[in-house]
Design a protein around this motif. Structure first.
Motif, PDB file in Angstrom:
ATOM      1  N   TYR A  76      10.772   5.203  -8.461  1.00  0.00           N
ATOM      2  CA  TYR A  76      10.220   5.306  -9.817  1.00  0.00           C
ATOM      3  C   TYR A  76       8.779   5.793  -9.836  1.00  0.00           C
ATOM      4  O   TYR A  76       8.210   5.933 -10.921  1.00  0.00           O
TER       5      TYR A  76
ATOM      6  N   VAL B  38      12.583   0.834  -4.413  1.00  0.00           N
ATOM      7  CA  VAL B  38      12.566   1.017  -5.872  1.00  0.00           C
ATOM      8  C   VAL B  38      11.217   1.573  -6.314  1.00  0.00           C
ATOM      9  O   VAL B  38      11.146   2.423  -7.212  1.00  0.00           O
TER      10      VAL B  38
ATOM     11  N   THR C 113      16.059  -2.316 -16.525  1.00  0.00           N
ATOM     12  CA  THR C 113      16.574  -2.531 -15.167  1.00  0.00           C
ATOM     13  C   THR C 113      16.304  -3.936 -14.638  1.00  0.00           C
ATOM     14  O   THR C 113      16.870  -4.310 -13.604  1.00  0.00           O
ATOM     15  N   TYR C 114      15.437  -4.707 -15.299  1.00  0.00           N
ATOM     16  CA  TYR C 114      15.048  -6.061 -14.884  1.00  0.00           C
ATOM     17  C   TYR C 114      14.415  -6.075 -13.488  1.00  0.00           C
ATOM     18  O   TYR C 114      14.438  -7.099 -12.810  1.00  0.00           O
ATOM     19  N   GLN C 115      13.829  -4.978 -13.080  1.00  0.00           N
ATOM     20  CA  GLN C 115      13.114  -4.900 -11.800  1.00  0.00           C
ATOM     21  C   GLN C 115      11.613  -4.945 -12.107  1.00  0.00           C
ATOM     22  O   GLN C 115      10.907  -3.948 -12.074  1.00  0.00           O
ATOM     23  N   VAL C 116      11.145  -6.146 -12.403  1.00  0.00           N
ATOM     24  CA  VAL C 116       9.792  -6.303 -12.918  1.00  0.00           C
ATOM     25  C   VAL C 116       8.748  -6.030 -11.828  1.00  0.00           C
ATOM     26  O   VAL C 116       7.812  -5.244 -12.025  1.00  0.00           O
TER      27      VAL C 116
ATOM     28  N   TYR D 165      11.397  -1.508 -16.899  1.00  0.00           N
ATOM     29  CA  TYR D 165      11.888  -2.776 -16.337  1.00  0.00           C
ATOM     30  C   TYR D 165      12.532  -3.669 -17.380  1.00  0.00           C
ATOM     31  O   TYR D 165      13.187  -4.654 -17.041  1.00  0.00           O
TER      32      TYR D 165
ATOM     33  N   ASP E 118      10.994  -8.163   1.588  1.00  0.00           N
ATOM     34  CA  ASP E 118      11.995  -7.390   0.842  1.00  0.00           C
ATOM     35  C   ASP E 118      11.913  -7.622  -0.661  1.00  0.00           C
ATOM     36  O   ASP E 118      12.493  -6.838  -1.433  1.00  0.00           O
ATOM     37  N   ALA E 119      11.215  -8.685  -1.093  1.00  0.00           N
ATOM     38  CA  ALA E 119      11.134  -8.963  -2.528  1.00  0.00           C
ATOM     39  C   ALA E 119      10.297  -7.929  -3.265  1.00  0.00           C
ATOM     40  O   ALA E 119      10.442  -7.772  -4.480  1.00  0.00           O
TER      41      ALA E 119
ATOM     42  N   GLN F  51      10.615  -4.736  -2.875  1.00  0.00           N
ATOM     43  CA  GLN F  51      11.539  -3.626  -3.161  1.00  0.00           C
ATOM     44  C   GLN F  51      10.807  -2.280  -3.136  1.00  0.00           C
ATOM     45  O   GLN F  51      10.719  -1.560  -4.118  1.00  0.00           O
TER      46      GLN F  51
ATOM     47  N   PRO G 150       8.758  -4.427  -8.748  1.00  0.00           N
ATOM     48  CA  PRO G 150       8.526  -3.061  -8.252  1.00  0.00           C
ATOM     49  C   PRO G 150       7.943  -2.126  -9.306  1.00  0.00           C
ATOM     50  O   PRO G 150       7.114  -1.261  -8.989  1.00  0.00           O
ATOM     51  N   LEU G 151       8.319  -2.295 -10.574  1.00  0.00           N
ATOM     52  CA  LEU G 151       7.747  -1.428 -11.612  1.00  0.00           C
ATOM     53  C   LEU G 151       6.275  -1.758 -11.877  1.00  0.00           C
ATOM     54  O   LEU G 151       5.466  -0.847 -12.125  1.00  0.00           O
TER      55      LEU G 151
END
Length: 353
Positions: free
Chosen positions: A84, A80, A275-278, A272, A74-75, A77, A280-281
């Motif tokens: 994107y 996500v 969104t701080y979603q490093v 990112y 799940d890490a 993501q 998945p981006l």
């Protein structure tokens, strides 16, 4: 009575047909036994490589375990990533990356061909200038070159055109002339030219010198010989390396993100950072790079196949053709295994009633 002179005389020529008469053996050994029909020869069974099969099974097991850990983790993501993957910002960055790659490759190989010709020239000045260009730009890291061209305004605040040591016709400020995108194009092109020159030079040297001698004997000019005879044959050596350079340039354009050029990587970084979603981006950028390089690799295969037409009587089958052959063979095996067997005719024996 035969005299010695008659024995030494040459034999009379035979005019009629010659019939070979074999003496038939006498006695019980005259009966020749004919072996019975043994049928078709046994099929050739290839040797079974047990260790090779075990290694392949172990590799497939490890690959399945790795894919399972990636998909079920799940890490990563993945939702996500899917959200994107086709956003406008990512697609705009992808288009700029593709445009930058195409421009750099075209300009790099055009200038690289010129530098390669300079290095092969009989003029020592041109040969030294070509060698010096390759030496300078291959010895300097690409990031240093990009940063140097980005700060060129510190050395030359203005650029002008005019008469040497005379009045200038017009001048322009370097800061207004060289933006981030143009700086990236210039830096990447000059860097690519040095490597393209060596690729083209190696391809030209791979062509036999007899081709140029034959063209000179036909009174063909040097440029026409290079353009119509040498370069088409050198493409067999140039295309594989050029394809690798194309893929390397596509990935190398990510370095222009240090100049704030909105390529694919920089566009992902802008997202990112908000969104701080490093992870998945970064996966979004990775998947796009993998997809584009896969398409380029397929195109490289067919271009190499096109220029290899004169080297073999029959070109190797394409992957699609190879897959069709294997599917046809598998279908033939299945049909042979499922086909009803024909009834065996009773054997005729001489001891019947």
């Amino acid at each position: 009575m035969v005299t010695p002179s008659d024995a030494l005389a040459p034999a009379a020529p035979v005019t009629g047909p010659v019939t070979a008469v074999a003496s038939a053996p006498t006695g019980p050994a005259s009966a020749v036994s004919v072996p019975p029909d043994s049928g078709p020869p046994p099929p050739i069974v290839p040797r079974r490589h047990l260790g090779r099969r075990l290694a392949a099974a172990l590799a497939l097991l490890l690959l399945a375990r790795l894919l399972d850990s990636v998909v079920r983790n799940d890490a990563f993501q993945w939702d996500v990533v899917g959200r994107y993957f086709t956003t406008a910002a990512v697609l705009d960055g992808l288009l700029l990356t593709l445009w930058l790659t195409a421009a750099v490759m075209v300009l790099g190989f055009l200038l690289g061909t010129l530098v390669a010709v300079m290095r092969l020239s009989a003029n020592p000045v041109l040969r030294a200038l070509g060698w010096g260009y390759v030496w300078v730009f291959r010895s300097t890291p690409l990031l240093v070159q990009l940063l140097f061209w980005f700060n060129i305004g510190a050395l030359y605040p203005t650029l002008g055109l005019g008469i040497p040591y005379g009045p200038e016709l017009f001048t322009v400020e370097t800061v207004n002339l060289l933006g981030p995108v143009l700086t990236a194009v210039i830096g990447l092109t000059l860097h690519e030219t040095a490597y393209a020159a060596e690729v083209v030079r190696g391809g030209i040297l791979s062509v036999e010198s007899g081709q140029s001698d034959a063209a000179a004997a036909l009174a063909l000019g040097r440029w026409r010989t290079l353009r119509r005879i040498v370069i088409p044959q050198a493409m067999r050596s140039i295309v594989p390396t050029a394809g690798n350079m194309l893929i390397g340039t596509l990935k190398g354009t990510s370095i222009v993100s240090v100049l704030a050029v909105h390529d694919l990587l920089y566009s992902v970084q802008l997202v990112y950072n908000q969104t701080y979603q490093v992870i998945p981006l970064l996966l979004v950028a990775t998947l796009w790079y993998v997809a584009v390089t896969t398409v380029l690799g397929i195109g490289q295969f067919y271009v190499e196949r096109h220029y290899a037409r004169g080297t073999a009587r029959a070109l190797p089958p394409t992957p699609v053709r190879r897959l069709r052959i294997r599917l046809a063979a598998l279908r033939a095996r299945l049909s042979a295994a499922t086909a009803p067997t024909a009834p065996t005719a009773p054997s005729k024996s001489g001891g019947g009633r």
